[in-house]
Scaffold this motif. Structure first.
Motif, mmCIF file in Angstrom:
data_model
loop_
_atom_site.group_PDB
_atom_site.id
_atom_site.type_symbol
_atom_site.label_atom_id
_atom_site.label_comp_id
_atom_site.label_asym_id
_atom_site.label_seq_id
_atom_site.Cartn_x
_atom_site.Cartn_y
_atom_site.Cartn_z
ATOM 1 N N GLN A 100 -7.745 6.732 -3.972
ATOM 2 C CA GLN A 100 -7.762 5.776 -2.861
ATOM 3 C C GLN A 100 -6.887 6.234 -1.692
ATOM 4 O O GLN A 100 -6.876 5.603 -0.643
ATOM 5 C CB GLN A 100 -7.272 4.395 -3.328
ATOM 6 C CG GLN A 100 -7.851 3.917 -4.650
ATOM 7 C CD GLN A 100 -9.356 4.079 -4.747
ATOM 8 O OE1 GLN A 100 -10.093 3.731 -3.829
ATOM 9 N NE2 GLN A 100 -9.819 4.616 -5.866
ATOM 10 N N SER A 101 -6.149 7.328 -1.867
ATOM 11 C CA SER A 101 -5.186 7.762 -0.849
ATOM 12 C C SER A 101 -5.805 8.783 0.097
ATOM 13 O O SER A 101 -5.391 9.938 0.160
ATOM 14 C CB SER A 101 -3.936 8.345 -1.512
ATOM 15 O OG SER A 101 -4.284 9.468 -2.309
ATOM 16 N N ILE A 106 -0.972 6.428 3.646
ATOM 17 C CA ILE A 106 -0.773 6.131 2.225
ATOM 18 C C ILE A 106 0.353 6.997 1.698
ATOM 19 O O ILE A 106 0.295 8.227 1.763
ATOM 20 C CB ILE A 106 -2.057 6.379 1.412
ATOM 21 C CG1 ILE A 106 -3.224 5.572 1.979
ATOM 22 C CG2 ILE A 106 -1.824 6.035 -0.051
ATOM 23 C CD1 ILE A 106 -3.038 4.088 1.950
ATOM 24 N N ASP A 189 -1.408 -0.813 4.753
ATOM 25 C CA ASP A 189 -2.861 -0.806 4.629
ATOM 26 C C ASP A 189 -3.217 -1.876 3.606
ATOM 27 O O ASP A 189 -3.158 -1.639 2.403
ATOM 28 C CB ASP A 189 -3.367 0.571 4.189
ATOM 29 C CG ASP A 189 -4.888 0.654 4.162
ATOM 30 O OD1 ASP A 189 -5.537 -0.415 4.174
ATOM 31 O OD2 ASP A 189 -5.436 1.762 4.139
ATOM 32 N N TYR A 192 -5.749 -1.063 0.743
ATOM 33 C CA TYR A 192 -5.486 0.049 -0.180
ATOM 34 C C TYR A 192 -5.218 -0.415 -1.607
ATOM 35 O O TYR A 192 -5.860 0.062 -2.553
ATOM 36 C CB TYR A 192 -4.307 0.860 0.364
ATOM 37 C CG TYR A 192 -3.625 1.785 -0.618
ATOM 38 C CD1 TYR A 192 -4.308 2.825 -1.225
ATOM 39 C CD2 TYR A 192 -2.267 1.628 -0.927
ATOM 40 C CE1 TYR A 192 -3.673 3.685 -2.112
ATOM 41 C CE2 TYR A 192 -1.624 2.470 -1.807
ATOM 42 C CZ TYR A 192 -2.326 3.494 -2.393
ATOM 43 O OH TYR A 192 -1.701 4.338 -3.274
ATOM 44 N N HIS A 196 -9.126 -1.708 -2.750
ATOM 45 C CA HIS A 196 -9.653 -0.412 -3.189
ATOM 46 C C HIS A 196 -9.175 -0.021 -4.590
ATOM 47 O O HIS A 196 -9.968 0.426 -5.418
ATOM 48 C CB HIS A 196 -9.276 0.676 -2.185
ATOM 49 C CG HIS A 196 -9.858 0.448 -0.826
ATOM 50 N ND1 HIS A 196 -9.370 1.042 0.319
ATOM 51 C CD2 HIS A 196 -10.882 -0.340 -0.420
ATOM 52 C CE1 HIS A 196 -10.073 0.643 1.359
ATOM 53 N NE2 HIS A 196 -10.994 -0.202 0.932
#
Length: 351
Positions: A100-101, A106, A189, A192, A196
């Motif tokens: 997810q990064s 991130i 974020d 994130y 996600h």
């Protein structure tokens, strides 16, 4: 809320989380941490569970196609069913987080995955999985001896009192996607962590119903009541809302509408329409009747500011729990000579 008086850690592992965008790779541990040191165990226990003690918003793992396609749901399910696969699945969790990064903001960090036994929740003891991501290193002083001098230096480490991101997955409501608690203290974020990585949706319970209904009333008061009727009526509506929740153990939506809009059918119709749009936007369904979650109500009540701010740098603060006060003791008018609006406040004594 959870209680952890009887809880203990059975397994814990630490991984390093990289960032795809900066091509920083994950580093995986191959064995669980040794937590026999009493001081280390206490700090780890407190850091892993204390932040969740007052949380009253619960989620479930979700997926648009099928729950089994939610990665975190699958990994947690395998751990709960086979704790001996804890290490392998903790690596899967770390890999999933790494995937997810994809953006530079991130942050890299440390990932702690733990398995807990005997967390008390809703009348029963359940196992749980904790996932913590530590992104910030806290500077601290370090003293050391060099020759005949005692010197002071600065080092950086993990502050056990601060969690950046974390979740606690309780082994209950398996068929609905387990019960998930989430914390995100670094909202650089918002999508994130919760959307996600976890891919969760609000659990459809009295906590969610209470929170969303109060959120909806607050939003309606800003965008409709204030725009059409003014600040005084907005304040009265918010006071009526808080009063209704304070006086009733459960909310019947039809009875609430009658209490809040008994003398204004047009605003009541606007409220019904607004509620439907809110449900569609938030992808929730309000129940016709739901029990009030007192912990959620008290938390949400603190966020509602029932006050009238004037451009003359004067503020009138109204008591949320006395909805009749603004109508009985506050009068609005217009002064022709000054060509200005005014509020007249009635009272017996200054307190």
């Amino acid at each position: 809320m959870i209680q952890t008086e009887e809880t203990f850690i059975t397994q814990t592992i630490l991984h390093k989380i990289g960032n795809k965008h900066t091509e920083t790779e994950n580093i995986y541990s191959e064995a669980i941490l040794n937590t026999e040191d009493e001081e280390l165990y206490k700090l780890l226990f407190s850091m892993s569970l204390k932040p969740f003690g007052k949380i009253n918003e619960f989620y479930n793992f979700a997926h648009s196609t099928h729950l089994s396609m939610n990665e975190m749901y699958t990994y947690c399910k395998e751990i709960f069913e086979a704790p001996n696969l804890f290490v392998d699945n903790s690596k899967h969790i770390a890999k999933h987080l790494f995937e997810q990064s994809s953006y530079p903001q991130i942050k890299t960090g440390d990932l702690i995955v733990s398995y807990f036994s005997d967390v008390f929740f809703k009348g029963e003891l359940v196992d749980a999985i904790g996932v913590l991501k530590i992104e910030k290193r806290t500077p601290f002083f370090q003293t050391f001896k060099e020759g005949n001098e005692i010197l002071l230096g600065i080092d950086k480490g993990i502050n056990p009192g601060k969690m950046d991101k974390g979740c606690l997955i309780l082994n209950t409501e398996k068929e609905n996607g387990y019960t998930v608690l989430s914390i995100d203290n670094n909202n650089y974020d918002a999508a994130y962590w919760k959307e996600h990585f976890l891919s969760v949706a609000y659990a459809d319970d009295e906590n969610a119903q209470t929170k969303h209904f109060l959120d909806m009333c607050k939003s309606f008061s800003n965008s409709v009541v204030n725009e059409e009727l003014g600040k005084q009526e907005q304040a009265a509506f918010l006071s009526t809302t808080i009063g209704y929740f304070s006086e009733n153990d459960s909310v019947n939506t039809k009875q609430f509408e009658e209490a809040a809009f008994s003398h204004n059918d047009s605003i009541r119709n606007a409220f019904i329409e607004y509620k439907e749009l809110f449900e569609e936007k938030k992808q929730i369904d309000f129940w016709d009747e739901f029990d009030v979650s007192n912990s959620v109500f008290e938390s949400q009540k603190r966020k509602i500011k029932n006050e009238i701010k004037l451009d003359t740098h004067i503020q009138i603060k109204l008591d949320l729990e006395n909805p009749s006060s603004s109508k009985e003791y506050l009068e609005k008018g217009f002064d022709e000579e000054k060509q200005m609006h005014y509020y007249k406040v009635f009272f017996n004594n200054e307190l």
